[in-house]
Design a protein around this motif. Structure first.
Motif, mmCIF file in Angstrom:
data_model
loop_
_atom_site.group_PDB
_atom_site.id
_atom_site.type_symbol
_atom_site.label_atom_id
_atom_site.label_comp_id
_atom_site.label_asym_id
_atom_site.label_seq_id
_atom_site.Cartn_x
_atom_site.Cartn_y
_atom_site.Cartn_z
ATOM 1 N N ARG A 117 10.576 15.820 6.739
ATOM 2 C CA ARG A 117 11.350 16.317 5.593
ATOM 3 C C ARG A 117 10.518 16.424 4.322
ATOM 4 N N PHE A 118 9.284 15.902 4.367
ATOM 5 C CA PHE A 118 8.447 15.850 3.175
ATOM 6 C C PHE A 118 7.149 16.620 3.386
ATOM 7 N N ASP A 119 6.470 16.892 2.276
ATOM 8 C CA ASP A 119 5.144 17.502 2.361
ATOM 9 C C ASP A 119 4.141 16.437 2.802
ATOM 10 N N ALA A 134 0.838 -1.206 0.000
ATOM 11 C CA ALA A 134 0.000 0.000 0.000
ATOM 12 C C ALA A 134 0.873 1.256 0.000
ATOM 13 N N THR A 135 0.297 2.323 -0.524
ATOM 14 C CA THR A 135 0.937 3.631 -0.524
ATOM 15 C C THR A 135 0.063 4.573 0.289
ATOM 16 N N TYR A 136 0.706 5.361 1.158
ATOM 17 C CA TYR A 136 -0.018 6.283 2.035
ATOM 18 C C TYR A 136 0.576 7.680 1.906
ATOM 19 N N ARG A 137 -0.274 8.673 2.051
ATOM 20 C CA ARG A 137 0.243 10.037 2.192
ATOM 21 C C ARG A 137 1.095 10.068 3.458
ATOM 22 N N ILE A 138 2.088 10.917 3.481
ATOM 23 C CA ILE A 138 2.980 11.013 4.637
ATOM 24 C C ILE A 138 2.196 11.242 5.928
ATOM 25 N N ASP A 139 1.238 12.169 5.892
ATOM 26 C CA ASP A 139 0.486 12.449 7.113
ATOM 27 C C ASP A 139 -0.328 11.241 7.569
ATOM 28 N N GLU A 140 -0.884 10.507 6.622
ATOM 29 C CA GLU A 140 -1.675 9.310 6.951
ATOM 30 C C GLU A 140 -0.764 8.193 7.482
ATOM 31 N N PHE A 141 0.374 7.997 6.835
ATOM 32 C CA PHE A 141 1.322 6.979 7.288
ATOM 33 C C PHE A 141 1.803 7.287 8.708
ATOM 34 N N THR A 142 2.107 8.541 8.969
ATOM 35 C CA THR A 142 2.573 8.940 10.296
ATOM 36 C C THR A 142 1.483 8.720 11.335
ATOM 37 N N ARG A 143 0.244 9.068 10.997
ATOM 38 C CA ARG A 143 -0.879 8.865 11.925
ATOM 39 C C ARG A 143 -1.089 7.375 12.209
ATOM 40 N N ARG A 144 -1.118 6.574 11.151
ATOM 41 C CA ARG A 144 -1.329 5.127 11.318
ATOM 42 C C ARG A 144 -0.189 4.492 12.121
ATOM 43 N N SER A 145 1.034 4.888 11.811
ATOM 44 C CA SER A 145 2.200 4.347 12.533
ATOM 45 C C SER A 145 2.158 4.735 13.998
ATOM 46 N N SER A 146 1.786 5.978 14.260
ATOM 47 C CA SER A 146 1.698 6.461 15.639
ATOM 48 C C SER A 146 0.679 5.652 16.436
ATOM 49 N N THR A 147 -0.479 5.431 15.852
ATOM 50 C CA THR A 147 -1.524 4.646 16.511
ATOM 51 C C THR A 147 -1.050 3.212 16.752
ATOM 52 N N ALA A 148 -0.469 2.599 15.721
ATOM 53 C CA ALA A 148 -0.029 1.207 15.828
ATOM 54 C C ALA A 148 1.089 1.043 16.856
ATOM 55 N N LEU A 149 2.071 1.939 16.822
ATOM 56 C CA LEU A 149 3.189 1.815 17.759
ATOM 57 C C LEU A 149 2.768 2.114 19.195
ATOM 58 N N ALA A 150 1.782 2.999 19.373
ATOM 59 C CA ALA A 150 1.246 3.237 20.722
ATOM 60 C C ALA A 150 0.554 1.973 21.230
ATOM 61 N N GLU A 151 -0.215 1.311 20.370
ATOM 62 C CA GLU A 151 -0.868 0.060 20.759
ATOM 63 C C GLU A 151 0.170 -1.013 21.076
ATOM 64 N N ALA A 152 1.207 -1.098 20.260
ATOM 65 C CA ALA A 152 2.263 -2.086 20.483
ATOM 66 C C ALA A 152 2.948 -1.836 21.831
ATOM 67 N N SER A 153 3.248 -0.584 22.110
ATOM 68 C CA SER A 153 3.901 -0.240 23.369
ATOM 69 C C SER A 153 2.997 -0.559 24.560
ATOM 70 N N GLU A 154 1.701 -0.333 24.386
ATOM 71 C CA GLU A 154 0.737 -0.655 25.456
ATOM 72 C C GLU A 154 0.689 -2.157 25.698
#
Length: 103
Positions: free
Chosen positions: A79-81, A33-53
């Motif tokens: 570094r990207f738009d 899959a390809t994601y916009r930078i903002d979407e990828f960052t949001r999804r990664s943030s949510t996933a990594l927070a769940e993983a850490s929990e």
């Protein structure tokens, strides 16, 4: 607790591995899959927070490697738009195939 690596290609062509202490990344990202930078960052943030929990629930402390991975993602993404695209090249280990139900 199974660990995993998500390999991504950033808009400048750079390839990086992102660590997660949990397979929960599969709930938020898809290989190929390809994601916009903002979407990828949001999804990664949510996933990594769940993983850490999940680590905290199991071991009594959060995962510093998960936080470091998110810090690297955010630093690179900055570094990207927001509309630039990041591609998920691979997720290791992959999810096991869904078992077929028997009648």
């Amino acid at each position: 607790m199974p660990e995993m690596t998500v390999t991504v290609r950033w808009p400048d062509g750079g390839v990086a591995d992102c660590y997660s202490p949990s397979l929960v990344m599969h709930d938020h990202l898809e290989p190929g899959a390809t994601y916009r930078i903002d979407e990828f960052t949001r999804r990664s943030s949510t996933a990594l927070a769940e993983a850490s929990e999940r680590v905290r629930a199991r071991y009594g402390f959060t995962c510093s490697a998960s936080a470091a991975s998110l810090d690297r993602i955010r630093a690179t993404a900055s570094r990207f738009d927001a509309a630039d695209l990041v591609e998920v090249l691979a997720m290791q280990p992959p999810l096991p195939p869904a078992s077929e139900e028997t009648p």
